[in-house]
Design an enzyme around this catalytic site. Structure first.
Site, PDB file in Angstrom:
ATOM      1  N   GLU A 445      73.064  -6.947  16.526  1.00 16.91           N
ATOM      2  CA  GLU A 445      73.270  -6.216  15.268  1.00 16.91           C
ATOM      3  C   GLU A 445      74.154  -6.998  14.307  1.00 16.91           C
ATOM      4  OE1 GLU A 445      71.380  -3.926  14.543  1.00 16.91           O
ATOM      5  OE2 GLU A 445      70.625  -3.664  16.574  1.00 16.91           O
ATOM      6  N   HIS A 537      59.446  -6.412  15.752  1.00 21.20           N
ATOM      7  CA  HIS A 537      59.902  -6.440  17.143  1.00 21.20           C
ATOM      8  C   HIS A 537      58.794  -6.928  18.077  1.00 21.20           C
ATOM      9  CE1 HIS A 537      62.648  -3.418  15.285  1.00 21.20           C
ATOM     10  NE2 HIS A 537      63.530  -3.967  16.084  1.00 21.20           N
TER      11      HIS A 537
END
Length: 968
Positions: A445, A537
């Protein structure tokens, strides 16, 4: 150019990366059901639609001297201006605006320059100039990026008001979320679940360029409540949605879960015990080194701040940045009282600091994930500082804030994200610990933050997959470095493997950098709010796997420098896998890597299939009826879906050069003859094409003369064999469906007087449309399907004083209406589909069941009018998350979207696929085994269907002679 300058010049190649995606997705979910206006110039996914540029994508090996006494950005623009023969940038001072300038301790300078066209920013267009600045001398060593030289856009044209553009963008996202069906007016959060914010005008670099208005759409899915943050670009003149990208980089695809895994080896850190040391920060507060216990049981030191007013200790770290000019903090906040839907881009008042009465933080902060988040944020900061001399995520010492414990409307939330200003971590659930409990997740992140402040890769398609790949790479690098995990460890490449309480690392991990993914596994994923933003993803380990292979071969110290150099000095926002490869190879060269070691870098990309022209090798197991339709489909029912009937097909298609509006094409399903265009080239967009094998009917959308904010919706018709088109009806507002059968045409549109949807039809040669009667004046009717003189449709409103939604059928000859079941209050319902004896539809009555839907059938002609049966009940073990259907008398074909919980179980099943069933619901197997998304199916006869397939990274209209049945 002088012969002594050794240059490596790379021109931008045509590929299915972000630039081509801009070309291929000028209409992401073309839908005449939306009040968004028709596109004036949609763009098709073809090499011809690639924006032309004479500016090289990469120039390497320069040694051009420039003025060392001026600012770096000035020197960079001067260099570009002095070599117009090389760069073809006519006026760098006018058209290039400094985005960022970074200077390293070794004298390296990187200047990122954003392109503007007549003062309007060009989406993702950025050119990088690399220089060295030492001993009073400055030298340009190379350049790279995207600058589009062939733009020709009218930037002073009359445009939509910002409010109108925002409304259109919001409606576009709302239509996407409707999945091609109908969201009843009672659906969760209603029509106020989404809102938009204007971000100004932008040039989309596709074809000659398109003037667009950028709108950020936020809110939640009206049906599921899931959060929505989308960057939508609508045509500035028409309001049609042209392109969109994700606005919320997440750790996992929305709703994705992996297996599960217990904690692994304890983190190798010195234990702080019960002691604490303190110093005093500049503001007088006490900086304290305390301790805490991670969720894996390890005790670690924590930098805290003592609050003099209360005597408590805040999870506020002033020590890491104490020596920086900014004196910023790393702080961890308690967000357990808020929903993650309310956190992105804002700071809820109920978020409070985590505190402890003593510097030895207690178990409550361990259980919440706060200790893990706080400790890990410091470790990530240290890694970037110590390894690359990077001062925080933005390189300028920004504060690092982590919100921990957010929920999903009070329920467990198993995800994490970077919201462009802070990190947000979910609670986890009974199996998953807090998402902050694995260092590679925190590193992932925070690296999204570093990527945003460097390459700023557009979060869509290949560039978005590279964004995820870089976040995974550095997140895992930080994890294995801190935990001293050898690269030879078979679990070293697992992402999120330490999140689980009971399962093995491999069961728990969300991704594996050693999964062996290559471009042969590339999934052509539609863009949009529900499509993983083009596979960011799903396709990421193709690129991250190559990077991880480089690290395994060259060692961490060198590989990390190469990848970081590529990220900070070479990669630019629109780069795809090809440009990413070039960037990494060039970065390796710049660090002195050559000969065998440089071959290792190239070989890693070769092994993962990232070689020139790799997109063209992606194949189908089906017959292409019409290639490169110029759109990536989202869900069935949109205005670009194909139709089949009487051995013919019809579908909208953009022109090959991506300039003309959509046109209607027809052809034979058996492939005989040549497809041809039946709609006129009249400047309008021709959409929603349907055919019964004798004629084609469609909707032509155009501007009203002298009123650029109003549009006409003309229902047109032409024989499939050829003939002049004619206009059947001109609708004054949005058209939500068109159907044709045996001389009868049905459609629905919004009555301008009442604002309500109504169903109309024309029979035979009639010119005055008739309205299907309603149960009540204020009810709505939409999504009609006509067959054998009967019209099936959705009615939404009051029935005997009670609100509900139901499917009805109107017999034109008798004037009788038959209710197909009783009214209910579903979350979602599809348009009905009719065969000679049955009406089928899909209905979702409960969103707590992972989006499973019921396949419902009304058998016509029974003693009571219609016998309604749940062929595949939503609560049965045969239920599927289906959001599209078509049928014949012998087979029902469902477009099945995988349950997010199983999305990664089989890469070939991670996108929408077509499954067939008997009319009684017995499974018949797969229609096709191709790996792309399969949607918008249209039935021919028997078990044969045609559909839109994205396997080749373009969108093709395809069919098979026989269904595949099973797929290995």
């Amino acid at each position: 150019m002088p012969s002594h300058i050794r240059q490596r010049v790379v021109r931008r190649r045509g590929h299915a990366g972000p630039v081509a995606l801009l070309a291929a997705t000028v209409l992401l979910a073309v839908n005449v059901t939306s009040p968004a206006h028709a596109a004036a110039s949609p763009v098709v996914g073809s090499d011809a639609a690639e924006p032309a540029t004479d500016t090289p994508a990469l120039v390497d090996g320069l040694a051009d001297a420039v003025d060392a006494s001026v600012p770096a950005a000035t020197a960079a623009r001067t260099h570009l201006a002095g070599h117009k023969d090389r760069y073809h940038i006519p006026s760098p001072d006018r058209d290039l605006v400094a985005d960022a300038v970074t200077a390293d301790a070794d004298g390296a300078e990187t200047v990122r320059l954003d392109q503007k066209y007549r003062g309007v920013p060009v989406l993702g267009a950025q050119y990088v100039v690399r220089m060295t600045h030492k001993n009073g001398k400055r030298t340009v060593t190379g350049t790279s990026g995207s600058y589009f030289t062939d733009l020709d856009v009218d930037t002073v044209q009359e445009t939509l008001t910002a409010k109108t553009a925002v409304d259109d963008a919001v409606q576009h996202v709302r239509n996407e979320l409707a999945r091609g069906g109908y969201l009843p007016s009672h659906a969760k959060n209603g029509t106020d679940a989404l809102s938009g914010a204007d971000r100004g005008l932008t040039i989309l670099p596709t074809g000659r360029g398109v003037l667009a208005r950028h709108v950020t759409v936020r809110g939640s899915d009206p049906a599921t409540g899931a959060p929505v943050v989308q960057e939508v670009y609508v045509d500035a003149g028409t309001g049609m949605a042209l392109f969109e990208s994700g606005g919320l980089p997440t750790f996992a695809a929305p709703g994705q879960t992996a297996g599960a895994r217990p904690s692994g080896t304890p983190v190798k850190q010195s234990k702080a015990g019960r002691s604490a040391s303190a110093s005093t920060s500049e503001d007088g507060s006490a900086s304290v080194t305390g301790s805490g216990t991670l969720l894996n049981g390890s005790t670690v030191p924590l930098h805290l701040t003592k609050d003099d007013a209360t005597g408590t200790y805040l999870l506020r770290d002033t020590a890491h940045m104490a020596d920086t000019a900014q004196h910023n903090v790393i702080q961890t906040w308690d967000a357990s009282s808020v929903w993650y839907q309310d956190v992105s881009g804002q700071w809820p008042n109920t978020v409070v600091p985590f505190t402890s009465p003593i510097p030895q933080v207690g178990s409550d902060l361990t259980d919440s994930g706060a200790v893990d988040a706080h400790w890990a944020a410091g470790k990530v900061y240290e890694f970037y500082r110590d390894t690359f001399q990077r001062n925080s995520l933005d390189g300028q010492g920004m504060a690092i804030n982590s919100l921990v414990g957010v929920t999903d409307y009070g329920s467990p939330f198993v995800n994490a994200f970077w919201d462009h200003t802070k990190m947000v971590y979910g609670t986890g659930d009974g199996e998953y610990r807090s998402l902050a409990s694995d260092l590679d997740v925190v590193g992932h992140e925070m690296t999204h933050g570093a990527v945003e402040h460097t390459a700023n890769l557009v979060y869509s398609g290949q560039s978005g997959a590279m964004n995820e790949a870089l976040a995974d790479y550095f997140g895992n690098v930080i994890d294995v470095t801190v935990n001293h995990t050898p690269m030879s460890d078979p679990d070293a490449g697992l992402i999120g493997g330490d999140l689980c309480r009971t399962r093995t690392p491999r069961e728990c991990a969300f991704r594996d950098l050693n999964d062996g993914a290559t471009t042969a596994h590339f999934l052509g994923v539609p863009l949009g709010v529900s499509g993983d933003n083009g596979g960011v993803h799903l396709n990421s380990t193709i690129f991250s796997g190559a990077l991880w292979d480089i690290r395994e071969s060259l060692g961490g110290a060198l590989a990390d420098k190469i990848v970081y150099r590529a990220l900070t000095s070479y990669i630019t926002p629109l780069d795809g896998f090809d440009e990413g490869r070039d960037a990494v190879v060039a970065a390796a060269r710049s660090l002195g890597v050559k000969d065998g070691r440089l071959d290792v870098v190239k070989g890693a990309f070769d092994a993962h299939g990232i070689v020139p022209g790799w997109e063209k090798s992606l194949g189908l197991d089906s017959n292409v009826l019409l290639g490169r339709l110029g759109t990536l489909p989202q869900y069935v029912g949109t205005g670009n879906a194909p139709s089949a009937g009487g051995g013919w097909w019809a579908v909208p298609k953009s022109s090959p050069d991506g300039v003309d509006p959509y046109a209607v094409w027809v052809g034979r399903i058996d492939g005989k003859g040549r497809p041809r265009q039946v709609s006129p080239d009249d400047g309008r967009s021709h959409m929603s094409a349907v055919t019964d094998g004798k004629r084609v009917v469609w909707v032509a959308v155009g501007n009203v003369p002298d009123d650029p904010w109003s549009h006409t919706y003309d229902i047109m018709s032409a024989p499939v064999q050829g003939g002049k088109p004619k206009t059947l009806f001109s609708a004054p507002s949005e058209v939500t469906g068109v159907s044709v059968d045996g001389g009868t045409v049905a459609w629905s549109y919004r009555d301008p007087a009442s604002g309500l949807l109504r169903v109309y039809y024309l029979k035979g040669g009639a010119t005055i449309p008739q309205q299907v009667p309603m149960a009540r004046d204020h009810n709505q009717a939409s999504q009609p399907l006509v067959k054998n003189g009967r019209v099936a449709y959705i009615q939404d409103g009051l029935f005997d004083g009670t609100y509900g939604v139901r499917i009805e059928m109107y017999d034109i000859a008798t004037g009788m209406t038959t209710a197909l079941g009783v009214p209910s209050q579903p979350e979602w319902i599809s348009a009905p589909f009719m065969t000679s004896s049955d009406v089928y539809w899909l209905i979702d009555t409960d969103y707590t069941d992972q989006d499973q839907t019921t396949l419902r059938r009304a058998r016509l002609g029974g003693p009571d009018g219609a016998l309604v049966t749940d062929v595949i009940p939503e609560k049965s073990d045969r239920a599927t998350p289906a959001y599209g259907l078509t049928a014949t008398d012998s087979a029902v074909t469902l477009t099945v979207y995988p349950a997010w919980g199983q999305i990664f179980d089989d890469p070939n099943d991670s996108l929408a696929k077509l499954y067939q069933f008997t009319p009684d619901g017995a499974p018949l197997g797969r229609v096709s085994c191709s790996v792309g998304q399969q949607s918008n199916a249209a039935a021919d006869t028997g078990s044969r269907v045609l559909w839109m397939d994205t396997t080749t990274t373009d969108t093709d209209l395809v069919t098979r002679n026989h269904p595949a049945g099973t797929c290995a």
